[in-house]
Enzyme design. Structure first.
Site, PDB file in Angstrom:
ATOM      1  N   HIS A 134      -2.476  14.852   5.029  1.00 41.79           N
ATOM      2  CA  HIS A 134      -1.037  14.031   5.230  1.00 41.79           C
ATOM      3  C   HIS A 134       0.126  13.841   4.173  1.00 41.79           C
ATOM      4  O   HIS A 134      -0.254  14.277   3.253  1.00 41.79           O
ATOM      5  CB  HIS A 134      -1.355  13.476   6.723  1.00 41.79           C
ATOM      6  CG  HIS A 134      -1.729  12.517   5.369  1.00 41.79           C
ATOM      7  ND1 HIS A 134      -3.171  11.521   5.081  1.00 41.79           N
ATOM      8  CD2 HIS A 134      -0.707  11.349   4.928  1.00 41.79           C
ATOM      9  CE1 HIS A 134      -3.248  10.135   4.343  1.00 41.79           C
ATOM     10  NE2 HIS A 134      -1.633  10.689   4.475  1.00 41.79           N
ATOM     11  N   HIS A 160       4.118  12.717   4.005  1.00 43.14           N
ATOM     12  CA  HIS A 160       4.690  12.080   4.630  1.00 43.14           C
ATOM     13  C   HIS A 160       5.971  12.329   4.677  1.00 43.14           C
ATOM     14  O   HIS A 160       6.374  12.770   3.747  1.00 43.14           O
ATOM     15  CB  HIS A 160       4.421  10.552   4.131  1.00 43.14           C
ATOM     16  CG  HIS A 160       3.681   9.697   3.214  1.00 43.14           C
ATOM     17  ND1 HIS A 160       3.072   8.529   4.385  1.00 43.14           N
ATOM     18  CD2 HIS A 160       2.379  10.141   3.136  1.00 43.14           C
ATOM     19  CE1 HIS A 160       1.770   8.168   3.700  1.00 43.14           C
ATOM     20  NE2 HIS A 160       1.479   8.730   3.410  1.00 43.14           N
TER      21      HIS A 160
HETATM   22  P1  5GP Z   1      -2.225   7.937   3.130  1.00 41.18           P
HETATM   23  O1  5GP Z   1      -2.017   6.683   1.625  1.00 41.18           O
HETATM   24  O2  5GP Z   1      -3.428   8.037   3.353  1.00 41.18           O
HETATM   25  O3  5GP Z   1      -0.729   8.994   1.978  1.00 41.18           O
HETATM   26  O4  5GP Z   1      -1.180   7.385   4.068  1.00 41.18           O
HETATM   27  C1  5GP Z   1      -2.176   6.715   5.547  1.00 41.18           C
HETATM   28  C2  5GP Z   1      -0.821   7.171   6.150  1.00 41.18           C
HETATM   29  O5  5GP Z   1      -1.698   6.395   7.988  1.00 41.18           O
HETATM   30  C3  5GP Z   1      -0.784   5.016   6.107  1.00 41.18           C
HETATM   31  O6  5GP Z   1       0.903   5.709   5.984  1.00 41.18           O
HETATM   32  C4  5GP Z   1      -0.661   4.579   7.442  1.00 41.18           C
HETATM   33  O7  5GP Z   1      -0.100   3.587   8.071  1.00 41.18           O
HETATM   34  C5  5GP Z   1      -1.263   5.594   8.348  1.00 41.18           C
HETATM   35  N1  5GP Z   1      -2.104   5.268   9.593  1.00 41.18           N
HETATM   36  C6  5GP Z   1      -3.540   5.342   8.963  1.00 41.18           C
HETATM   37  N2  5GP Z   1      -3.846   4.524   9.885  1.00 41.18           N
HETATM   38  C7  5GP Z   1      -3.246   5.130  11.336  1.00 41.18           C
HETATM   39  C8  5GP Z   1      -3.123   5.667  12.888  1.00 41.18           C
HETATM   40  O8  5GP Z   1      -4.569   6.074  13.061  1.00 41.18           O
HETATM   41  N3  5GP Z   1      -1.959   6.079  13.143  1.00 41.18           N
HETATM   42  C9  5GP Z   1      -0.861   6.434  12.840  1.00 41.18           C
HETATM   43  N4  5GP Z   1       0.060   6.546  13.371  1.00 41.18           N
HETATM   44  N5  5GP Z   1      -0.490   6.323  11.525  1.00 41.18           N
HETATM   45  C10 5GP Z   1      -1.982   5.235  10.483  1.00 41.18           C
END
Ligand code: 5GP
Ligand code: ZN
Length: 140
Positions: A101, A103
């Site tokens: 993903h 951001h």
């Molecule tokens: P990472 O740390 O893997 O780059 O980002 C994961 C992101 O996903 C985090 O910013 C977290 O807040 C978001 N996130 C985790 N679970 C969910 C969810 O169930 N729904 C949404 N909309 N965001 C999520």
């Protein structure tokens, strides 16, 4: 190509509700549930790729243009002054959900500092050695 145990696969497929900003055959763009700032969005491919190293090239080719258009829309809609595009790979890099993903994080004038690091000092010999060792492993 989805993973039954992956929460982002379920969100991308619409099986779990989300605040969806955009959807097409390949992507769903949602708002992050733990936003770093107002409007913090996540670009999710509908297919499951663990991280950038696994990402299909045709999907990858669409990600940056989509991030740019989202950022431009955020500036108009939310009045942010800029935005960061962040993409984490691996636990050490802060990845917590192992479905690729991106951001897109709106940045507001006077807002808190984020996505920053303390610059080190580069040694030219070390730079040359590091550059050469990465180059040897680069598969293009
Ligand atoms: P990472 O740390 O893997 O780059 O980002 C994961 C992101 O996903 C985090 O910013 C977290 O807040 C978001 N996130 C985790 N679970 C969910 C969810 O169930 N729904 C949404 N909309 N965001 C999520
Ligand atoms: Zn997934």
């Amino acid at each position: 190509m989805t993973d039954r145990d992956c929460i982002f696969c379920k969100i991308a497929a619409g099986e779990i509700p989300s605040a969806t900003v955009y959807e097409d055959a390949d992507f769903r763009v949602i708002l992050d549930l733990g936003p770093a700032s107002r409007g913090h969005a996540l670009i999710l491919p509908k297919n499951h790729y663990k991280d950038l190293c696994e990402l299909d090239e045709s999907v990858a080719a669409r990600v940056l243009p989509l991030a740019g258009k989202l950022g431009a829309a955020m500036k108009r809609a939310l009045g942010c002054a800029g935005f960061n595009v962040v993409q984490n790979n691996g636990t050490a890099a802060g990845q917590t959900v192992f479905h690729f993903h991106v951001h897109v994080i709106p940045r507001y004038e006077g807002g808190p500092e984020m996505v920053a690091w303390k610059p080190g000092k580069a040694d030219p010999e070390e730079l040359a050695a590091v550059s050469s060792s990465i180059q040897k492993e680069l598969e293009l």
